[in-house]
Design a protein around this motif. Sequence first.
Motif, short mmCIF file in Angstrom:
data_model
loop_
_atom_site.label_atom_id
_atom_site.label_comp_id
_atom_site.label_asym_id
_atom_site.label_seq_id
_atom_site.Cartn_x
_atom_site.Cartn_y
_atom_site.Cartn_z
N UNK A 1 2.07 9.74 -5.65
CA UNK A 1 2.58 11.06 -5.26
C UNK A 1 3.78 11.48 -6.12
N UNK A 2 4.71 10.54 -6.36
CA UNK A 2 5.90 10.88 -7.15
C UNK A 2 5.56 11.15 -8.62
N UNK A 3 4.45 10.61 -9.08
CA UNK A 3 4.04 10.88 -10.47
C UNK A 3 3.08 12.06 -10.53
N UNK A 4 2.77 12.62 -9.38
CA UNK A 4 1.84 13.75 -9.31
C UNK A 4 2.47 14.95 -8.65
N UNK A 5 1.91 15.34 -7.52
CA UNK A 5 2.32 16.56 -6.84
C UNK A 5 3.75 16.60 -6.33
N UNK A 6 4.35 15.45 -6.09
CA UNK A 6 5.73 15.42 -5.61
C UNK A 6 6.74 15.17 -6.73
N UNK A 7 6.33 15.28 -7.97
CA UNK A 7 7.22 14.98 -9.08
C UNK A 7 8.45 15.89 -9.11
N UNK A 8 8.32 17.11 -8.61
CA UNK A 8 9.46 18.04 -8.57
C UNK A 8 10.62 17.51 -7.74
N UNK A 9 10.31 16.65 -6.79
CA UNK A 9 11.27 16.11 -5.84
C UNK A 9 12.46 15.44 -6.53
N UNK A 10 12.18 14.69 -7.59
CA UNK A 10 13.25 13.97 -8.28
C UNK A 10 14.25 14.92 -8.93
N UNK A 11 13.80 16.10 -9.30
CA UNK A 11 14.71 17.09 -9.87
C UNK A 11 15.78 17.54 -8.91
N UNK B 1 0.82 -1.21 0.00
CA UNK B 1 0.00 0.00 0.00
C UNK B 1 0.86 1.25 0.00
N UNK B 2 1.96 1.22 0.73
CA UNK B 2 2.87 2.37 0.77
C UNK B 2 3.46 2.63 -0.61
N UNK B 3 3.85 1.57 -1.30
CA UNK B 3 4.44 1.72 -2.64
C UNK B 3 3.43 2.32 -3.60
N UNK B 4 2.20 1.89 -3.53
CA UNK B 4 1.16 2.42 -4.42
C UNK B 4 0.94 3.90 -4.19
N UNK B 5 0.82 4.29 -2.93
CA UNK B 5 0.60 5.70 -2.61
C UNK B 5 1.82 6.54 -2.99
N UNK B 6 3.01 6.05 -2.70
CA UNK B 6 4.22 6.77 -3.03
C UNK B 6 4.35 6.97 -4.54
N UNK B 7 4.05 5.95 -5.32
CA UNK B 7 4.10 6.07 -6.78
C UNK B 7 3.12 7.13 -7.27
N UNK C 1 11.56 12.65 -14.46
CA UNK C 1 10.21 12.48 -13.94
C UNK C 1 9.89 11.00 -13.77
N UNK C 2 8.92 10.77 -12.94
CA UNK C 2 8.33 9.45 -12.74
C UNK C 2 6.87 9.67 -13.12
N UNK C 3 6.42 9.03 -14.18
CA UNK C 3 5.15 9.44 -14.76
C UNK C 3 4.35 8.27 -15.30
N UNK C 4 3.09 8.55 -15.55
CA UNK C 4 2.22 7.61 -16.27
C UNK C 4 1.91 8.16 -17.66
#
Length: 123
Positions: free
Chosen positions: A29-39, A21-27, A69-72
Amino acid sequence: MAHHSWDIRVALDPAAGLLGDSATVLAEHLSGGLSFYLGFIAKPDLVREPAVVDVTGTPYRIVLGEQISFTTEPATATATFDGPLEAALRLLVGRLSPQYTAPGIAVTGNVSLDELRAVFPGF
């Protein structure tokens, strides 16, 4: 929080992964509002050419180019990450070193797993 929980669990179980469940939620977030984080944490200059890495069995891909980015979002894949989503998420924050990589996890295409580890060294 998901990765910090893994940090504790892996001390007792080297084969531990992120919880489902944590992995699903984290994915999400990282593909959405937290995508800037990877930069902030990625080092894209460490790959020899742009890459789009499909994460097998998921709608996600890692895009390495001028921006990371981490995206769909649809994109033509140039490489494939063969492994569970939780392992790809650990890769993105520097927690997929060889000692914590399960057998069978591999990257094929125009970028290698070792190159991805260099791009995402963690903190």
